[in-house]
Design an enzyme around this catalytic site. Structure first.
Site, PDB file in Angstrom:
ATOM      1  N   ASP A  28       0.869  -0.959  -0.260  1.00  0.00           N
ATOM      2  CA  ASP A  28       0.194  -0.059  -0.011  1.00  0.00           C
ATOM      3  C   ASP A  28       0.807   1.400   0.306  1.00  0.00           C
ATOM      4  O   ASP A  28       2.234   1.690  -0.201  1.00  0.00           O
ATOM      5  CB  ASP A  28      -1.137   0.389   1.576  1.00  0.00           C
ATOM      6  CG  ASP A  28      -2.113   0.957   0.670  1.00  0.00           C
ATOM      7  OD1 ASP A  28      -1.417   1.737   0.417  1.00  0.00           O
ATOM      8  OD2 ASP A  28      -3.225   0.628   1.803  1.00  0.00           O
TER       9      ASP A  28
HETATM   10  C1  NOJ Z   1      -4.195   3.573   0.262  1.00  0.00           C
HETATM   11  C2  NOJ Z   1      -5.456   2.492   0.174  1.00  0.00           C
HETATM   12  O1  NOJ Z   1      -4.632   2.498   1.412  1.00  0.00           O
HETATM   13  C3  NOJ Z   1      -5.857   2.114  -0.842  1.00  0.00           C
HETATM   14  O2  NOJ Z   1      -6.371   1.061  -0.802  1.00  0.00           O
HETATM   15  C4  NOJ Z   1      -5.181   3.114  -1.781  1.00  0.00           C
HETATM   16  O3  NOJ Z   1      -5.878   1.014  -3.484  1.00  0.00           O
HETATM   17  C5  NOJ Z   1      -3.576   3.453  -2.469  1.00  0.00           C
HETATM   18  N1  NOJ Z   1      -3.612   4.284  -1.071  1.00  0.00           N
HETATM   19  C6  NOJ Z   1      -3.533   3.666  -3.402  1.00  0.00           C
HETATM   20  O4  NOJ Z   1      -4.181   4.983  -4.158  1.00  0.00           O
END
Ligand code: NOJ
Length: 765
Positions: free
Chosen positions: A291
Site C-alpha cells: 500500500d
Molecule cells: C491507500 C489505500 O489504502 C489503498 O486502498 C489505495 O489503493 C492506495 N492508497 C492507492 O491510492
C-alpha cells in the site's frame, strides 16, 4: 500478443500452482515463465533496471498520503519506474507510455493502476452498498462496467476489490468492503475479480484486479484507521482470510498488502502472511504490491531503517513498492552488502514483467489508450441506466410503518435536509475519477420521478454538521460539509414552515461523503446533532416522515427507529443515486437490498455481528440477567441484524423441511421451504441459509451464513426454495488450522435475515 505462447505459459503456471499446493514449494524466479521476447529483454536488464521495475509512483492527482512522487518523467526515462497510478485519460497515459517506450533504454511499457473502486467515471454505489444487493451477477456486472470505462481511460490495473471483513463501524473503510461476513464476502470477492478480469486478458476491456488489503486491515483496534490488528489464527483463517483465498482461487492477478501490524509485525513485510500463507499454502504466483508508502511506514512501526525495511519487504515477497521509493533507493546497497539476493530481485522483476506480458503491453503499449472508445463508453447512457438500477437494488428499507412507502405521486411534499440538494456528496468516498457535477441530486431525482403530479417544496433545514473544526477535517477533497451563513434555528424554522403546509416530509440526512472511507474513523456513529435537532422539531408536527439516509457505515439509529415512520438507507448510490431514490420512494423500483453488516444499538456494543461465539453464560432474555452475558444498560442484539431489510411487499415463510436428518461426508441433504409473496407488489426476496455446528473440537459460532438466493416473486406467487448441504459447507479451520468437518449435530436455519429464522437439525455421521 502471441496467443499460443500465452496459453503455454498459462498452462505451465497453472501446473506450477497445482504443484505448489501439493508440495508447498517456494516460488523461484525461474518459475515465472516469460515469453521468449520478454525473457530476452529480461536478460539485458541491469540491476538498476530490474529494481526500477519494482517502483510504483504517482505523478499526482488522487493520492492518499502526504507524499507525491517527484520527477516522475525523468525517472521513467531512466528506467527507474515500473508503473504509475492516479492519473487517467487515454491521451495522458499515451504520453506517459511514450516516455517509457520511446525514451527508456529497454523500452519497457508501464503498468498503469488506479483506484477503480465502485465504478470508474460512472460512479456506482459504495462497495458496502453493492454488497447489500446480494446479487452476484449484478456485482460482477458492476466491476465489468467499471473495467470497460477504466480501460478506455488508459487504466489496466484496478486497486480493487477491497475484501477486508469489517465488524467495527467506527472504521471509516467499512464503506469500501462487503461487510461482516466471510461467506458473502467471498462470493463478492470472486464476482468482482471475474468482473474486472473477464476470461481473457487479450480483450482490451479487461484489466488486472488487485485484492486488498492483505491482511486484517478491517480489524483495526478501536476502529482507528491504520491501527494494529491482533487475533487468533483460527479466527483469521475462518473469518478474515476467506475472501482473499476466494479471490486467489478466482485467479486474481495481484494483491496489495495492508498498512497495519499483524501479530506484532507489519503486514507489508510479514513473511508469515506473504510467504507461508499466500505463496506456499495458497500457491499465489501473481504480483504483490504494497500500500501507499507502507514500506517506509515500517520505520515508524519500529522495525528498522529504510534500507532494512525495504529488504525485509522484498524478502517477505513484495514485488512492487508503492510511492515510498524505499526499494529504488536501497535495494542495490542491500544486494552489495549481501542482505538480499539477486534471485529475490529477479523474482519480483519477472512478476512485474509477467503482468505486463499478460496485459499484452509488449505487443501494444497503447492498447488501453483508445480515445474513441473513451468517448463512446465513459458515462454512456447505458452505464448510467445500469448505475440507477443497481443503486435501487442496494437500498435497504429499515423501517416502513403502515406501509408509508412507496409514496403516492400526489399532494404536497416537503423535501428537507442537508443532503437533499447536495451534488457534492452524492458519489460517496473513493470515487476519484467521478465528477460530482455529473451526479443527480435527490431533489432532482424526486422531481424526475413525479413530474408535475405533486407539489414539491425544499428547504435545507440543517447543516450536515454545525462544527467548523469537524467540517474542516472532513472537507479535505472539497466542501462536502457546507456550513450555512444563516443561524441554524432559522434554517429549522424555514423547514418547519414548509413542512407544516405539506402532506408528507422527506428528510434527506446522514453523513458527508468523506465521513467514511480512508482515515475517516468516528467515535460517535449517530447522526450529527444539527440533524437530530431538525428531526426532533419535524416530529412535533405529527406529519408522516420518511428519512432517506446517506451513510458509508452502520449508524446508531435508536431514536430515529422509534420516531421516524419510514427509513430508507441509500448508502451513497453514485452518479445516478438521486434518480434511484426517486424511483424507490415513489414505487417505480423496489428497495432490493438487505444488510451485509449489523447496525448496533449503541457504539458500546461494537463488535456486534451475527456469527459471534456463544458464551458459557448466554443471556436469552430471562427476567433475571445477573451473572449472564449482557449489558446493564443496552440489549445484546443489534438494532437491525445482519441480512435484514424490508420490502414493499410481505413475504411468508412456510415450514422448513429436511430431506434426511442424517448425512455422511459423502452424501448431501436438502433443506427447503415455501416462500410466498403475500402482498400485492412484485418484489425480490433474499432467502438466507445459516448453519450452527453444535459441538466441535473448538467453539463454533452461533450461526454462520452458508447460502443465499435472491429470488423474484410476482404478487401472490409461492416458490419452493431449497438449499443443498454437503460436507464442504460444514468444514472449518480447527486449532491445527486443518480445514475439515467434524461429526455431530448441526442446526440449519432459513429465513429472511439472520434473526427471524426457521430451524431444523441433522447429524453428520
Ligand atoms: C491507500 C489505500 O489504502 C489503498 O486502498 C489505495 O489503493 C492506495 N492508497 C492507492 O491510492
Amino acid at each position: 500478443m502471441n496467443v499460443k505462447i500465452y496459453f503455454i505459459a498459462l498452462i505451465l503456471n497453472l501446473f506450477l500452482i497445482i504443484n505448489l499446493k501439493s508440495q508447498t514449494k517456494t516460488i523461484q524466479s525461474h518459475d515465472v515463465i516469460l515469453s521468449p521476447k520478454v525473457e530476452a529483454l529480461f536478460k539485458q536488464m541491469t540491476i538498476e533496471e530490474k529494481i526500477g521495475q519494482l517502483n510504483l509512483l504517482t505523478p499526482g492527482g488522487a493520492v492518499t498520503g502526504e507524499v507525491v512522487s517527484k520527477n516522475v518523467e525523468e525517472k521513467i526515462i531512466k528506467g527507474n519506474v515500473g508503473g504509475i497510478f492516479g492519473i487517467r485519460g487515454a491521451e495522458k497515459i499515451r504520453i506517459a507510455q511514450e516516455l517509457a517506450v520511446n525514451k527508456s533504454r529497454l523500452r519497457i511499457p508501464l503498468l498503469v493502476g488506479m483506484d477503480v473502486i465502485h465504478g470508474h467515471q460512472t460512479i456506482l454505489p459504495l462497495p458496502l452498498a453493492l454488497s447489500c444487493t446480494w446479487d452476484m451477477k449484478l456485482i460482477e456486472a458492476s466491476a465489468r462496467q467499471a473495467a470497460r470505462e477504466a480501460t478506455a481511460d488508459g487504466i489496466m490495473w484496478a486497486f480493487s476489490p477491497m475484501v477486508d471483513i469489517a465488524r467495527d463501524p467506527r472504521w471509516g473503510r467499512i464503506s469500501e468492503g462487503s461487510g461482516e461476513d466471510p461467506f458473502l464476502g467471498s462470493e463478492i470477492s470472486k464476482a468482482m475479480v471475474h468482473g474486472y478480469q473477464g476470461n481473457d486478458f487479450s480483450d482490451p476491456t479487461t484489466m488486472i484486479a488487485c485484492v486488498k488489503h492483505f491482511a486484517l486491515y478491517g480489524a483495526a483496534e478501536g476502529g482507528r484507521d491504520y491501527a494494529a490488528a491482533d487475533m487468533s489464527k483460527v479466527r483469521m483463517f475462518n473469518e478474515y482470510l476467506p475472501p482473499f483465498k476466494a479471490a486467489i482461487d478466482a485467479g486474481v492477478g495481484s494483491i496489495m498488502t495492508s498498512f497495519n501490524v499483524v501479530d506484532y509485525f507489519p503486514a507489508s513485510a510479514n513473511s508469515y502472511l506473504l510467504q507461508e500463507v499466500l505463496k506456499n499454502s495458497w500457491g499465489f504466483n501473481g504480483l504483490v504490491v504494497t500500500d501507499y508508502t507502507s514500506v517506509n511506514e515500517m520505520v515508524d512501526h519500529g522495525i528498522g531503517d529504510l534500507q532494512h525495511v525495504s529488504a525485509a519487504a522484498l524478502i517477505a515477497g513484495v514485488d512492487m513498492d508503492m510511492v515510498g521509493e524505499g526499494f529504488v533507493t536501497t535495494l542495490k546497497k542491500s544486494l552489495n552488502e549481501g542482505k538480499i539476493t539477486i534471485q529475490q530481485i529477479d523474482l519480483a522483476c519477472r512478476k512485474v514483467l509477467k503482468s505486463k506480458e499478460l496485459l499484452g503491453l509488449f505487443e501494444d503499449p497503447y492498447r488501453y489508450c483508445d480515445a474513441e472508445r473513451a468517448e463512446k463508453e465513459i458515462l454512456s447512457q447505458g452505464n448510467r441506466d445500469f448505475a440507477r438500477k443497481i443503486a435501487a437494488e442496494s437500498f435497504v428499507l429499515l423501517k416502513n410503518k403502515e406501509q408509508l412507502l412507496p409514496l403516492s405521486k400526489a399532494g404536497k411534499i416537503a423535501v428537507v435536509g442537508p443532503l437533499a440538494d447536495s451534488r457534492r456528496n452524492m458519489l460517496g468516498t473513493w470515487s476519484v475519477s467521478g465528477d460530482p457535477e455529473k451526479a443527480v441530486t435527490v431533489l432532482e431525482g424526486i422531481k424526475n420521478a413525479i413530474g408535475n403530479k405533486a407539489e414539491i417544496n425544499y428547504a435545507k433545514g440543517a447543516n450536515l454538521s454545525d462544527d467548523p473544526i469537524f467540517a474542516k477535517k472532513v472537507n479535505v477533497f472539497g466542501e462536502e460539509i457546507k456550513i450555512d451563513s444563516r443561524d441554524p434555528q432559522l434554517m429549522i424554522n424555514e423547514a418547519i414552515t414548509l413542512a407544516e403546509k405539506s402532506d408528507v416530509i422527506i428528510a434527506v440526512m446522514g453523513e458527508a461523503a468523506d465521513m467514511s472511507g480512508e482515515s475517516s474513523s468516528m467515535a460517535d456513529i449517530g447522526l450529527q446533532k444539527s440533524q437530530t435537532k431538525l428531526l426532533e422539531e419535524l416530529k412535533k408536527l405529527g406529519k408522516p416522515i420518511v428519512m432517506v439516509l446517506y451513510t458509508g457505515r452502520p449508524l446508531t439509529l435508536v431514536w430515529e427507529n422509534e420516531n421516524i415512520d419510514a427509513i430508507l438507507n441509500v448508502w451513497f448510490g453514485g452518479t445516478e443515486g438521486g434518480n434511484a431514490v426517486g424511483d424507490v420512494l415513489f414505487g417505480d423500483a423496489n428497495p432490493g437490498g438487505k444488510l451485509s453488516t449489523s447496525f448496533p444499538v449503541h457504539v458500546g456494543q461494537i463488535p456486534v455481528y451475527h456469527s459471534m461465539l456463544n458464551t458459557g453464560r448466554p443471556y436469552g432474555g430471562q427476567a433475571n440477567s445477573k451473572f449472564l452475558s449482557n449489558y446493564l444498560d443496552i440489549p445484546n442484539e443489534p438494532l437491525y441484524p445482519f441480512g435484514y431489510g424490508l420490502s414493499y411487499t410481505n413475504f411468508e415463510y412456510g415450514t422448513l423441511k429436511i430431506s434426511n436428518s442424517n448425512m455422511t461426508t459423502q452424501s448431501k441433504i436438502e433443506v427447503s421451504l415455501t416462500v410466498t409473496n403475500a402482498g400485492n407488489r412484485e418484489s425480490s426476496e433474499i432467502v438466507q441459509l445459516y448453519i450452527r455446528d453444535l459441538v466441535g473440537s473448538i467453539s463454533r459460532p452461533v450461526k454462520e451464513l452458508k447460502g443465499f438466493q435472491k429470488i423474484y416473486f410476482k404478487p401472490g406467487e409461492s416458490k419452493t426454495v431449497s438449499f443443498t448441504i454437503d460436507n464442504e459447507l460444514l468444514k472449518f479451520y480447527n486449532s491445527e488450522l486443518k480445514f475439515d468437518s467434524e461429526p455431530g449435530i448441526f442446526q440449519v436455519f432459513v429465513g429472511p435475515n439472520s434473526r427471524d429464522v426457521k430451524m431444523v437439525e441433522f447429524e453428520l455421521k
